[in-house]
Design a protein around this motif. Structure first.
Motif, PDB file in Angstrom:
ATOM      1  N   HIS A   1     -28.077   6.466  41.758  1.00 46.09           N
ATOM      2  CA  HIS A   1     -26.724   6.900  42.125  1.00 46.09           C
ATOM      3  C   HIS A   1     -26.127   7.719  40.982  1.00 46.09           C
ATOM      4  CE1 HIS A   1     -26.498   4.595  45.845  1.00 46.09           C
ATOM      5  NE2 HIS A   1     -26.990   3.540  45.203  1.00 46.09           N
ATOM      6  N   LEU A   2     -26.632   8.941  40.829  1.00 46.74           N
ATOM      7  CA  LEU A   2     -26.135   9.811  39.762  1.00 46.74           C
ATOM      8  C   LEU A   2     -24.666  10.169  39.978  1.00 46.74           C
ATOM      9  CD1 LEU A   2     -26.974  11.347  37.207  1.00 46.74           C
ATOM     10  CD2 LEU A   2     -27.585  13.300  38.665  1.00 46.74           C
ATOM     11  N   GLU A   3     -24.253  10.203  41.244  1.00 42.98           N
ATOM     12  CA  GLU A   3     -22.856  10.537  41.534  1.00 42.98           C
ATOM     13  C   GLU A   3     -21.899   9.485  40.978  1.00 42.98           C
ATOM     14  OE1 GLU A   3     -24.347   8.138  45.063  1.00 42.98           O
ATOM     15  OE2 GLU A   3     -25.112   9.677  43.692  1.00 42.98           O
ATOM     16  N   HIS A   4     -22.333   8.227  40.922  1.00 43.30           N
ATOM     17  CA  HIS A   4     -21.490   7.177  40.336  1.00 43.30           C
ATOM     18  C   HIS A   4     -21.289   7.429  38.844  1.00 43.30           C
ATOM     19  CE1 HIS A   4     -22.670   4.106  43.713  1.00 43.30           C
ATOM     20  NE2 HIS A   4     -21.990   5.147  44.169  1.00 43.30           N
ATOM     21  N   VAL A   5     -22.365   7.841  38.186  1.00 46.78           N
ATOM     22  CA  VAL A   5     -22.266   8.171  36.761  1.00 46.78           C
ATOM     23  C   VAL A   5     -21.285   9.328  36.561  1.00 46.78           C
ATOM     24  CG1 VAL A   5     -23.530   9.026  34.745  1.00 46.78           C
ATOM     25  CG2 VAL A   5     -24.600   7.357  36.271  1.00 46.78           C
ATOM     26  N   ALA A   6     -21.381  10.336  37.427  1.00 49.40           N
ATOM     27  CA  ALA A   6     -20.501  11.500  37.320  1.00 49.40           C
ATOM     28  C   ALA A   6     -19.038  11.098  37.450  1.00 49.40           C
ATOM     29  CB  ALA A   6     -20.869  12.533  38.384  1.00 49.40           C
ATOM     30  N   ILE A   7     -18.759  10.210  38.383  1.00 48.09           N
ATOM     31  CA  ILE A   7     -17.366   9.766  38.585  1.00 48.09           C
ATOM     32  C   ILE A   7     -16.859   9.027  37.357  1.00 48.09           C
ATOM     33  CG2 ILE A   7     -15.892   8.200  39.914  1.00 48.09           C
ATOM     34  CD1 ILE A   7     -17.686   8.862  42.356  1.00 48.09           C
ATOM     35  N   TRP A   8     -17.659   8.102  36.842  1.00 44.20           N
ATOM     36  CA  TRP A   8     -17.215   7.326  35.678  1.00 44.20           C
ATOM     37  C   TRP A   8     -17.067   8.206  34.440  1.00 44.20           C
ATOM     38  CZ3 TRP A   8     -14.808   3.252  36.793  1.00 44.20           C
ATOM     39  CH2 TRP A   8     -15.237   2.367  37.795  1.00 44.20           C
ATOM     40  N   ILE A   9     -17.955   9.178  34.281  1.00 39.29           N
ATOM     41  CA  ILE A   9     -17.864  10.073  33.128  1.00 39.29           C
ATOM     42  C   ILE A   9     -16.612  10.929  33.222  1.00 39.29           C
ATOM     43  CG2 ILE A   9     -18.882  12.159  32.107  1.00 39.29           C
ATOM     44  CD1 ILE A   9     -20.134   9.644  31.074  1.00 39.29           C
ATOM     45  N   PHE A  10     -16.303  11.412  34.417  1.00 38.39           N
ATOM     46  CA  PHE A  10     -15.082  12.206  34.586  1.00 38.39           C
ATOM     47  C   PHE A  10     -13.847  11.361  34.277  1.00 38.39           C
ATOM     48  CE2 PHE A  10     -11.592  14.101  37.014  1.00 38.39           C
ATOM     49  CZ  PHE A  10     -11.679  15.424  36.580  1.00 38.39           C
ATOM     50  N   LEU A  11     -13.862  10.105  34.683  1.00 40.71           N
ATOM     51  CA  LEU A  11     -12.744   9.215  34.368  1.00 40.71           C
ATOM     52  C   LEU A  11     -12.649   8.955  32.866  1.00 40.71           C
ATOM     53  CD1 LEU A  11     -12.986   6.619  37.290  1.00 40.71           C
ATOM     54  CD2 LEU A  11     -11.209   8.350  36.943  1.00 40.71           C
ATOM     55  N   VAL A  12     -13.804   8.805  32.203  1.00 41.88           N
ATOM     56  CA  VAL A  12     -13.792   8.643  30.747  1.00 41.88           C
ATOM     57  C   VAL A  12     -13.126   9.850  30.092  1.00 41.88           C
ATOM     58  CG1 VAL A  12     -15.232   8.597  28.676  1.00 41.88           C
ATOM     59  CG2 VAL A  12     -15.788   7.109  30.594  1.00 41.88           C
ATOM     60  N   SER A  13     -13.498  11.062  30.516  1.00 38.10           N
ATOM     61  CA  SER A  13     -12.913  12.280  29.949  1.00 38.10           C
ATOM     62  C   SER A  13     -11.412  12.340  30.194  1.00 38.10           C
ATOM     63  CB  SER A  13     -13.582  13.517  30.558  1.00 38.10           C
ATOM     64  OG  SER A  13     -14.940  13.576  30.228  1.00 38.10           O
ATOM     65  N   THR A  14     -10.998  11.994  31.393  1.00 43.00           N
ATOM     66  CA  THR A  14      -9.577  12.074  31.742  1.00 43.00           C
ATOM     67  C   THR A  14      -8.752  11.070  30.950  1.00 43.00           C
ATOM     68  OG1 THR A  14     -10.157  12.794  33.987  1.00 43.00           O
ATOM     69  CG2 THR A  14      -7.920  11.960  33.639  1.00 43.00           C
ATOM     70  N   PHE A  15      -9.204   9.825  30.907  1.00 44.31           N
ATOM     71  CA  PHE A  15      -8.463   8.813  30.147  1.00 44.31           C
ATOM     72  C   PHE A  15      -8.534   9.088  28.642  1.00 44.31           C
ATOM     73  CE2 PHE A  15      -9.186   6.080  34.012  1.00 44.31           C
ATOM     74  CZ  PHE A  15      -7.841   5.914  34.315  1.00 44.31           C
ATOM     75  N   SER A  16      -9.657   9.631  28.179  1.00 43.55           N
ATOM     76  CA  SER A  16      -9.785   9.965  26.766  1.00 43.55           C
ATOM     77  C   SER A  16      -8.820  11.081  26.384  1.00 43.55           C
ATOM     78  CB  SER A  16     -11.221  10.397  26.456  1.00 43.55           C
ATOM     79  OG  SER A  16     -11.348  10.806  25.118  1.00 43.55           O
ATOM     80  N   ALA A  17      -8.740  12.113  27.213  1.00 43.19           N
ATOM     81  CA  ALA A  17      -7.797  13.204  26.949  1.00 43.19           C
ATOM     82  C   ALA A  17      -6.366  12.704  26.965  1.00 43.19           C
ATOM     83  CB  ALA A  17      -7.994  14.314  27.980  1.00 43.19           C
ATOM     84  N   THR A  18      -6.058  11.793  27.894  1.00 45.41           N
ATOM     85  CA  THR A  18      -4.711  11.213  27.964  1.00 45.41           C
ATOM     86  C   THR A  18      -4.408  10.400  26.718  1.00 45.41           C
ATOM     87  OG1 THR A  18      -4.892  11.098  30.385  1.00 45.41           O
ATOM     88  CG2 THR A  18      -3.203   9.728  29.340  1.00 45.41           C
ATOM     89  N   GLN A  19      -5.393   9.629  26.242  1.00 40.00           N
ATOM     90  CA  GLN A  19      -5.204   8.875  25.016  1.00 40.00           C
ATOM     91  C   GLN A  19      -4.949   9.812  23.831  1.00 40.00           C
ATOM     92  OE1 GLN A  19      -7.526   5.283  22.731  1.00 40.00           O
ATOM     93  NE2 GLN A  19      -8.682   7.142  23.068  1.00 40.00           N
ATOM     94  N   ASP A  20      -5.676  10.932  23.785  1.00 38.86           N
ATOM     95  CA  ASP A  20      -5.473  11.909  22.709  1.00 38.86           C
ATOM     96  C   ASP A  20      -4.039  12.430  22.707  1.00 38.86           C
ATOM     97  OD1 ASP A  20      -8.102  11.584  22.027  1.00 38.86           O
ATOM     98  OD2 ASP A  20      -8.789  13.485  22.890  1.00 38.86           O
ATOM     99  N   ILE A  21      -3.524  12.754  23.895  1.00 39.96           N
ATOM    100  CA  ILE A  21      -2.146  13.246  23.996  1.00 39.96           C
ATOM    101  C   ILE A  21      -1.177  12.215  23.443  1.00 39.96           C
ATOM    102  CG2 ILE A  21      -0.306  13.966  25.575  1.00 39.96           C
ATOM    103  CD1 ILE A  21      -2.540  14.819  27.541  1.00 39.96           C
ATOM    104  N   ALA A  22      -1.352  10.961  23.857  1.00 39.08           N
ATOM    105  CA  ALA A  22      -0.439   9.893  23.441  1.00 39.08           C
ATOM    106  C   ALA A  22      -0.521   9.644  21.933  1.00 39.08           C
ATOM    107  CB  ALA A  22      -0.748   8.611  24.213  1.00 39.08           C
ATOM    108  N   ILE A  23      -1.741   9.666  21.381  1.00 40.43           N
ATOM    109  CA  ILE A  23      -1.911   9.423  19.946  1.00 40.43           C
ATOM    110  C   ILE A  23      -1.318  10.570  19.132  1.00 40.43           C
ATOM    111  CG2 ILE A  23      -3.628   9.265  18.096  1.00 40.43           C
ATOM    112  CD1 ILE A  23      -5.360   7.613  19.980  1.00 40.43           C
ATOM    113  N   ASP A  24      -1.524  11.806  19.585  1.00 38.21           N
ATOM    114  CA  ASP A  24      -0.929  12.956  18.889  1.00 38.21           C
ATOM    115  C   ASP A  24       0.592  12.856  18.872  1.00 38.21           C
ATOM    116  OD1 ASP A  24      -3.368  14.122  18.290  1.00 38.21           O
ATOM    117  OD2 ASP A  24      -3.411  15.337  20.121  1.00 38.21           O
ATOM    118  N   ALA A  25       1.175  12.495  20.024  1.00 39.99           N
ATOM    119  CA  ALA A  25       2.630  12.357  20.090  1.00 39.99           C
ATOM    120  C   ALA A  25       3.109  11.212  19.200  1.00 39.99           C
ATOM    121  CB  ALA A  25       3.060  12.119  21.541  1.00 39.99           C
ATOM    122  N   TYR A  26       2.361  10.122  19.190  1.00 35.17           N
ATOM    123  CA  TYR A  26       2.711   8.972  18.345  1.00 35.17           C
ATOM    124  C   TYR A  26       2.707   9.372  16.872  1.00 35.17           C
ATOM    125  CZ  TYR A  26       2.667   4.189  16.532  1.00 35.17           C
ATOM    126  OH  TYR A  26       2.977   3.026  15.869  1.00 35.17           O
TER     127      TYR A  26
END
Length: 433
Positions: free
Chosen positions: A113-138
């Motif tokens: 199920h490579l598509e499952h990996v793709a979904i989780w990786i995309f979520l990792v990127s999205t949440f990681s980018a969001t964390q970066d925004i929050a940490i930069d603002a902090y």
């Protein structure tokens, strides 16, 4: 004089600075999971090259994070914002998302199920980018002008260590215990980020509370939506454009690292041209060069603390431009390891100094109430040289040759030096600690 400079290194022992270092670690931890560690894992289990290439698209959220950065300034997360505050609430939200995504990866099988990996990786990127925004603002809200350079340096150090842990560390660990155990461990380590966030106070924010109260008092739903859109999207831009010389500031951000970016993109091809071996390049550029860059960042932080952000920008602009001349010496001497290491030391130290000064300047420019939006936008502008402008570097080498190319990069750095001098001579208001 020397004693005073040594005294200024104590800024790295201040609790706020140390906290930024830890947050930097958790910011860097997810990135290799979406890039080098991911491709190593997938290639080992036989995923075809076409699919491997498509996983590069998982990095899109990092590029486009400025699109949802305004939400982190104005949108409240139920329960999390009430209990922990706007900045800590968003950091914890992103970290919870990362923890869940890492566990999802741990129990995904790319062979079936490579598509499952793709979904989780995309979520990792999205949440990681969001964390970066929050940490930069902090970082913008908790530090002041004196601390911004040091915060940038120690944040990069933490970031690099986090990348090392989930990059080379994860690959070695998985070779002994398997990928499911590896990603489970990454999720557990990521959960320590929540503890790191909770150990720090929520920064004081100059929020648009008055506007928010007016919205709540309004019975007109359309008016409330309109006001929210204005506060979220339009206000950060209006605020930035109210600053003196704002258009010149944008130009300055765009060109400050042009000279450095052109060199960085063509450095490895030069090493190959001079017939250095892959092992020599890896040891000098990737290992020695990394620590030279980190050391330069720490020196840049001390300069920013000791002098001012404007003067640090000016010094950084001169150093990163003049240091390109070291490549002319390397080119003239050919395959000489001592000169290679000397060139990389000079170039990366100067690059680290200028980068710390630039990050400190971006933090200084941000208004506290719009820190997430403004820093995300300005950091996106600052990244343009290493993508758009650096794309022409190979063409210049083909047309000019190596010697003229390095001379051209020095000339390209002169406008940044001029603007840095201009801003260094302008008085600035310092954020309060």
């Amino acid at each position: 004089m020397i004693q005073q400079w040594f005294k200024d290194t104590k800024v790295y022992l201040e609790p706020r600075i140390i906290a930024i270092g830890f947050l930097g670690f958790f910011s860097g931890l997810p990135l290799p999971i979406t890039t080098s560690t991911l491709t190593f894992w997938l290639s080992k289990v036989g995923v075809n090259y076409t699919s491997l290439g498509l996983f590069a698209l998982a990095g899109i959220p990092y590029t486009l994070k400025f699109l949802w950065a305004p939400l982190l300034d104005n949108m409240r997360i139920p329960l999390l914002t009430s209990f922990f505050g706007q900045r800590r609430g968003w950091m914890i939200f992103a970290q919870i998302g990362l923890i869940i995504s890492f566990f999802g990866l741990a129990f995904s099988d790319p062979q079936t199920h490579l598509e499952h990996v793709a979904i989780w990786i995309f979520l990792v990127s999205t949440f990681s980018a969001t964390q970066d925004i929050a940490i930069d603002a902090y970082r913008v809200e908790t530090l002041n002008d004196r601390q911004y350079g040091a915060g940038a340096a120690i944040g990069v150090l933490g970031y690099r260590i986090g990348m090392l842990a989930s990059g080379a560390g994860a690959i070695v660990f998985a070779s002994y215990y398997g990928w499911q155990t590896c990603f489970t461990l990454v999720a557990i380590v990521m959960s320590l980020g929540v503890i790191a966030v909770l150990s720090q106070p929520e920064p004081f924010r100059l929020t648009g509370s008055e506007n928010e109260q007016q919205s709540l008092l309004s019975h007109d739903q359309a008016a409330r939506v309109s006001r929210w859109i204005t506060d979220t999207i339009a206000s950060p831009f209006k605020n930035f454009m109210s600053k003196p010389y704002w258009l010149l500031v944008i130009i300055f951000i765009l060109i400050y690292k042009v000279s450095d970016a052109m060199i960085g993109h063509m450095a490895t091809p030069l090493y190959n041209y001079l017939q250095f071996t892959p092992g020599e390049i890896a040891a000098a550029a990737k290992v020695f060069g990394l620590w030279a860059t980190i050391a330069g960042g720490f020196i840049g932080g001390i300069i920013t603390t000791r002098l001012t952000i404007g003067k640090a920008l000016f010094i950084g602009a001169i150093l990163q431009t003049v240091s390109n001349a070291a490549y002319l010496i390397l080119l003239a001497n050919g395959h000489q390891l001592t000169i290679l290491y000397s060139t990389i030391l000079i170039e990366n130290l100067c690059s680290g100094i200028s980068t710390a000064a630039l990050i400190a300047y971006l933090c200084h420019l941000c208004s506290v109430q719009f820190a997430a939006t403004q820093f995300a936008l300005m950091s996106a502008l600052a990244a343009i040289p290493r993508t758009v402008f650096a794309a022409s570097s190979g063409y210049l080498v083909d047309k000019l040759g190596w010697t003229q190319f390095f001379i051209a990069t020095i000339i390209l750095g002169i406008p940044a030096i001029g603007l840095a001098w201009f801003f260094a001579n302008k008085s600035v208001q310092h954020h309060e600690a």
